[in-house]
Design a protein around this motif. Structure first.
Motif, PDB file in Angstrom:
ATOM      1  N   PRO A 144      20.122  51.813  15.081  1.00  0.00           N
ATOM      2  CA  PRO A 144      19.772  53.032  14.342  1.00  0.00           C
ATOM      3  C   PRO A 144      18.287  53.366  14.490  1.00  0.00           C
ATOM      4  N   GLU A 145      17.443  52.368  14.478  1.00  0.00           N
ATOM      5  CA  GLU A 145      16.003  52.618  14.593  1.00  0.00           C
ATOM      6  C   GLU A 145      15.674  53.259  15.942  1.00  0.00           C
ATOM      7  N   GLU A 146      16.340  52.784  16.974  1.00  0.00           N
ATOM      8  CA  GLU A 146      16.077  53.379  18.293  1.00  0.00           C
ATOM      9  C   GLU A 146      16.505  54.844  18.330  1.00  0.00           C
ATOM     10  N   HIS A 147      17.619  55.134  17.690  1.00  0.00           N
ATOM     11  CA  HIS A 147      18.030  56.542  17.632  1.00  0.00           C
ATOM     12  C   HIS A 147      17.010  57.367  16.845  1.00  0.00           C
ATOM     13  N   ARG A 148      16.559  56.804  15.740  1.00  0.00           N
ATOM     14  CA  ARG A 148      15.615  57.556  14.902  1.00  0.00           C
ATOM     15  C   ARG A 148      14.305  57.790  15.643  1.00  0.00           C
ATOM     16  N   ALA A 149      13.929  56.799  16.451  1.00  0.00           N
ATOM     17  CA  ALA A 149      12.697  56.950  17.228  1.00  0.00           C
ATOM     18  C   ALA A 149      12.804  58.104  18.217  1.00  0.00           C
ATOM     19  N   ARG A 150      14.041  58.503  18.513  1.00  0.00           N
ATOM     20  CA  ARG A 150      14.228  59.629  19.428  1.00  0.00           C
ATOM     21  C   ARG A 150      14.601  60.895  18.650  1.00  0.00           C
ATOM     22  N   ASP A 151      14.172  60.939  17.410  1.00  0.00           N
ATOM     23  CA  ASP A 151      14.353  62.127  16.580  1.00  0.00           C
ATOM     24  C   ASP A 151      15.818  62.466  16.327  1.00  0.00           C
TER      25      ASP A 151
ATOM     26  N   VAL B 138      26.306  65.675  13.317  1.00  0.00           N
ATOM     27  CA  VAL B 138      27.259  64.829  14.025  1.00  0.00           C
ATOM     28  C   VAL B 138      27.957  63.950  12.999  1.00  0.00           C
ATOM     29  N   VAL B 139      29.284  64.000  12.988  1.00  0.00           N
ATOM     30  CA  VAL B 139      30.051  63.177  12.054  1.00  0.00           C
ATOM     31  C   VAL B 139      30.645  62.002  12.824  1.00  0.00           C
ATOM     32  N   GLY B 140      30.072  60.829  12.621  1.00  0.00           N
ATOM     33  CA  GLY B 140      30.541  59.626  13.330  1.00  0.00           C
ATOM     34  C   GLY B 140      29.480  59.140  14.283  1.00  0.00           C
ATOM     35  N   GLY B 141      29.030  57.903  14.094  1.00  0.00           N
ATOM     36  CA  GLY B 141      27.882  57.404  14.846  1.00  0.00           C
ATOM     37  C   GLY B 141      28.213  56.330  15.854  1.00  0.00           C
ATOM     38  N   ASP B 142      29.340  56.510  16.577  1.00  0.00           N
ATOM     39  CA  ASP B 142      29.577  55.545  17.648  1.00  0.00           C
ATOM     40  C   ASP B 142      29.455  56.274  18.995  1.00  0.00           C
ATOM     41  N   ALA B 143      30.231  55.827  19.972  1.00  0.00           N
ATOM     42  CA  ALA B 143      29.994  56.253  21.355  1.00  0.00           C
ATOM     43  C   ALA B 143      29.916  57.775  21.520  1.00  0.00           C
ATOM     44  N   ALA B 144      30.967  58.485  21.123  1.00  0.00           N
ATOM     45  CA  ALA B 144      31.004  59.924  21.409  1.00  0.00           C
ATOM     46  C   ALA B 144      29.905  60.658  20.646  1.00  0.00           C
ATOM     47  N   GLY B 145      29.798  60.396  19.344  1.00  0.00           N
ATOM     48  CA  GLY B 145      28.852  61.136  18.515  1.00  0.00           C
ATOM     49  C   GLY B 145      27.414  60.922  18.944  1.00  0.00           C
ATOM     50  N   LEU B 146      27.055  59.675  19.163  1.00  0.00           N
ATOM     51  CA  LEU B 146      25.646  59.433  19.490  1.00  0.00           C
ATOM     52  C   LEU B 146      25.334  59.677  20.962  1.00  0.00           C
ATOM     53  N   ALA B 147      26.341  59.598  21.842  1.00  0.00           N
ATOM     54  CA  ALA B 147      26.104  60.038  23.223  1.00  0.00           C
ATOM     55  C   ALA B 147      25.849  61.541  23.239  1.00  0.00           C
ATOM     56  N   ALA B 148      26.610  62.274  22.429  1.00  0.00           N
ATOM     57  CA  ALA B 148      26.396  63.727  22.335  1.00  0.00           C
ATOM     58  C   ALA B 148      25.002  64.024  21.791  1.00  0.00           C
ATOM     59  N   ALA B 149      24.643  63.330  20.710  1.00  0.00           N
ATOM     60  CA  ALA B 149      23.330  63.557  20.105  1.00  0.00           C
ATOM     61  C   ALA B 149      22.214  63.239  21.103  1.00  0.00           C
ATOM     62  N   SER B 150      22.361  62.134  21.806  1.00  0.00           N
ATOM     63  CA  SER B 150      21.310  61.718  22.739  1.00  0.00           C
ATOM     64  C   SER B 150      21.155  62.704  23.883  1.00  0.00           C
TER      65      SER B 150
ATOM     66  N   ALA C 238      22.062  65.895  23.874  1.00  0.00           N
ATOM     67  CA  ALA C 238      21.497  67.152  23.342  1.00  0.00           C
ATOM     68  C   ALA C 238      19.986  67.000  23.158  1.00  0.00           C
ATOM     69  N   ARG C 239      19.575  65.837  22.676  1.00  0.00           N
ATOM     70  CA  ARG C 239      18.143  65.597  22.474  1.00  0.00           C
ATOM     71  C   ARG C 239      17.375  65.611  23.790  1.00  0.00           C
ATOM     72  N   ARG C 240      17.992  65.010  24.846  1.00  0.00           N
ATOM     73  CA  ARG C 240      17.343  65.011  26.161  1.00  0.00           C
ATOM     74  C   ARG C 240      17.079  66.448  26.623  1.00  0.00           C
ATOM     75  N   MET C 241      17.995  67.342  26.272  1.00  0.00           N
ATOM     76  CA  MET C 241      17.889  68.709  26.780  1.00  0.00           C
ATOM     77  C   MET C 241      17.102  69.643  25.860  1.00  0.00           C
ATOM     78  N   ARG C 242      17.073  69.316  24.582  1.00  0.00           N
ATOM     79  CA  ARG C 242      16.361  70.179  23.635  1.00  0.00           C
ATOM     80  C   ARG C 242      15.514  69.317  22.699  1.00  0.00           C
ATOM     81  N   GLY C 243      14.231  69.662  22.576  1.00  0.00           N
ATOM     82  CA  GLY C 243      13.296  68.878  21.771  1.00  0.00           C
ATOM     83  C   GLY C 243      13.533  69.069  20.283  1.00  0.00           C
ATOM     84  N   ALA C 244      12.862  68.237  19.494  1.00  0.00           N
ATOM     85  CA  ALA C 244      13.039  68.261  18.034  1.00  0.00           C
ATOM     86  C   ALA C 244      12.536  69.564  17.427  1.00  0.00           C
ATOM     87  N   ASP C 245      11.659  70.261  18.147  1.00  0.00           N
ATOM     88  CA  ASP C 245      11.146  71.534  17.623  1.00  0.00           C
ATOM     89  C   ASP C 245      12.197  72.633  17.646  1.00  0.00           C
ATOM     90  N   GLU C 246      13.178  72.518  18.510  1.00  0.00           N
ATOM     91  CA  GLU C 246      14.191  73.565  18.553  1.00  0.00           C
ATOM     92  C   GLU C 246      15.578  73.105  18.105  1.00  0.00           C
TER      93      GLU C 246
END
Lengths: 457, 457
Positions: B67-74, B7-19, B21-29
């Motif tokens: 950032p720490e909260e994001h990292r805590a969610r892989d 993800v290039v850019g860590g504000d609303a769109a980028g990190l909402a997308a990351a979050s 995607a993470r909700r739907m797919r775990g760190a293992d995949e």
């Protein structure tokens, strides 16, 4: 050749119809006679609780247009004149001047029935005791205020906890009364589901209003002078110096019934989409005396609300004036400010949806009125119902503080348009920190509802 | 087999997308790496004017998730790390740690571009003087506040009078500055028609903000130390201790352009409805760096707004997560609280409608936010555009006080549904005296617009 339009009832629907007809047709081609049995015309009945509570200082503030103003526009408005009979066959009405007692008969070419609604007065022992008041008309409001001025006691009992009941309870507590609300339901505001009504109950208790739930009034007791003394339920007696009936209203269709006009399940007149009484090309009806089509359930309902009455009048007057307009129906939107809360609903609640044969998912979310970091962000609860499988929006209920109530309009338009909750998640709603979190609470509810529809299948 | 999402850019769109995607797919995949060149992530840029103005006390109040909260969610969020190149052919990005200067290359399976927007900095002599500030990022806001803390003078010039310009002018006057707004248009708020913008100008003048209309800045003058001293137009020079650029923003698509990705008329990335960059199945883009479909004009537009960015992120993350979601487009809704006014718009103004080839009627009405007799009823002006012949709603602009802005949502939903103004006249909107006159101002405008459509033919 001039025609005569006779209007029965001189409040919102009747006089909006007369005014619109007059705008479209001059006095040379349309004579307009309107009868009003009360002392006031063209007033805002919805404003009565605010007048009783003191937010609105003067009774006359509620009057949109005086009888003189109507007469100046060639509407022959006859106050304190009660229509006794609609002679449909003879195309005439029989009326009585309540001051002189004189009766008269007046023929019509076109007739508008706008007789409004009356508060439900349960058939209880003591219901006619002095100090027991409905609050539907401005005359009713004045009588209640006269009672409040006269009595010395400060104990008020409100029977029923619909909008008017809760608004009146608040008005009375603001005037310094001890207020008890006695009602049949499990929570106040029966137009809300009980889980949302419970939020209103909490706010009422917070203002010091006593609420007695699931209680049926069986008797109203009076003293020897006929003045109300208490309200009695199956299990208790509540002392009362004044009683306000907030049970709801029923269409005032005594005349229409006697004349054999078509009435619906709730006793309201049935009309076509142009607001003509079904089967009668020259008779229109509108306002609180008619039933309206609920576009969500597909059934007729009775909803007494000034905004509908005004729209009806506009449609009726346009039709009589030779134009074309219709009232397509309602989605059941209602908003209220009670006990420091803003309360809103539109569409169907759980009970009404089930009664209509609909299967649905229901979700509830908590959000805020503004961005969480912006000063004055208040909590807001949104409940949303969506049809199973199709995902079509069925209803929304909102309880919150500033900025909560009018958000229901989003859902009212979406219901009218037949949107699904999934479509709603993409709505481009106004966002700025003083007005909304980045996801508007209605969108948060729509997202959760869309997920529930998918999960339920 | 695990995939890598970059993800290039860590504000609303980028990190909402990351979050999402993470909700739907775990760190293992799914491995997720996000790059943010600034010092802050997941913040509300829309809140910056309120922070500068003092309504929001702390910068960190604007941060939704650290950032720490994001990292805590892989989510491997790398702050102060600038992506230098998108290597589309090689499916990799090249990045630089701005602290250490170290460069690295990281391959991706899926890429999200969420590089946001940057304030337009006109190519003027002196534009790089110290004390000239854009306000797009939280870093920008911090730099402006640092300048305000450092300087002693109290003269501020805002260049441009869009939303941000006007909000910043208000923020600065609230901080005790003398504020002059210099702009090209005939009225502030170019997203409004000039007749509606004039209402905003009146309110700005009322707060003591000086407005210079139809003025083009030709130079920014600095002192020998390189600090801003004045703003110069063709006809005048305005002393300035600080200058804020409120001219608007442009998509930050330098990387995308270099990589040969498709850009639109406004320089924003072009995507399909699932927010995939056109022609690239594994690259998504969202937020302020993309153009979006305007559902009313049928054209692509650039609209930098946090609520869209969040929706884009949700759609992108759902797609990457293996689900299905789309962003169908916008109707152009925007609301703002400026100079004690609430200002709102949706759909097309006169200029945009004409540019889209539409013929229309435009009407303006005055009404009030509540029933006229209810305390706190404030004036409200509603302008409505409807297409000639079809009567389809094209746009609404509202200027008023409390209760004005969010009423635009009624029109936003009606636009989405393709309603005509005649259909809108029958909308069942919330009515009670504390919230609306018996005809909601939007309905009054719809009635007038419907009449104008009939009259114009």
């Amino acid at each position: 050749m001039s025609e005569r339009l006779v209007v029965v009832g001189g409040d919102a629907a009747g006089l909006a119809a007369a005014s619109q007809a007059r705008r479209m047709r001059g006095a040379d081609e349309l004579e307009i006679v309107a009868f009003e049995r009360g002392s006031f015309a063209s007033y805002s009945a919805c404003g009565i609780p605010y007048w009783v509570g003191g937010d609105v200082a003067e009774r006359d503030d509620l009057i949109a247009r005086t009888p003189e103003e109507h007469r100046a526009r060639d509407i022959d408005l006859r106050m304190r004149t009660e229509v006794l009979e609609l002679d449909i066959e003879g195309r005439a009405v029989r009326a009585k001047d309540l001051e002189s007692g004189a009766e008269s008969r007046l023929s019509y070419d076109k007739l508008v029935i706008a007789t409004g609604a009356r508060p439900i007065r349960p058939d209880l022992p003591g219901i006619d005791a002095r100090g027991v008041h409905g609050v539907q008309t401005l005359d009713d409001g004045q009588e209640l205020l006269d009672t409040l001025d006269r009595i010395e006691g400060k104990r008020a009992v409100v029977v029923g906890a619909g909008y008017i009941g809760v608004e009146m309870a608040e008005a009375l507590i603001n005037r310094g009364y001890e207020v008890t609300v006695v009602h049949r339901g499990s929570a106040p505001m029966s137009t809300l589901d009980p889980d949302m009504g419970a939020l209103v109950a909490t706010a009422m208790l917070g203002m010091g209003i006593e609420i007695v739930c699931e209680a049926e009034v069986v008797e109203i007791r009076a003293d020897d002078a006929g003045r109300v003394r208490s309200v009695v339920t199956a299990s208790a007696e509540y002392p009362a110096d004044v009683v306000v009936l907030g049970i709801g209203v029923t269409p005032e269709t005594t005349l229409a019934r006697a004349a054999g006009l078509p009435l619906g399940e709730y006793g309201g007149l049935l009309t076509d989409l142009a607001m003509r009484v079904r089967g009668h090309d020259d008779i229109w009806a509108g306002g609180d005396c008619v039933e309206v089509l609920d576009l969500v359930s597909g059934r007729e309902r009775h909803i007494a609300l000034g905004t509908h009455a005004n729209k009806h009048g506009q449609v009726i007057g346009t039709g009589i004036g030779g134009g074309y307009a219709t009232f397509p129906g309602v989605v059941g939107t209602a908003v209220s400010k009670v006990c420091e809360l803003e309360v809103a609903r539109t569409g169907l609640g759980e009970r009404a949806a089930a009664d209509a044969g609909l299967q649905f998912v229901a979700v509830t979310i908590e959000s805020t009125s503004r961005a969480g970091y912006y000063p004055g962000a208040d909590p807001m609860t949104v409940k949303m119902l969506a049809e199973r499988r199709t995902g079509r929006l069925l209803g929304v209920q909102i309880v919150g503080r500033e900025g909560a109530a009018k958000r229901v309009d989003i859902a009212a338009v979406a219901l009218t348009a037949g949107m699904t909750v999934d479509q709603m998640t993409a709505l481009d709603l106004g966002y700025a920190p003083p007005f909304s979190p980045v996801w508007d609470p209605v969108l948060v509810a729509a997202r959760k509802a869309a997920g529930a529809v998918r999960a339920r299948g």
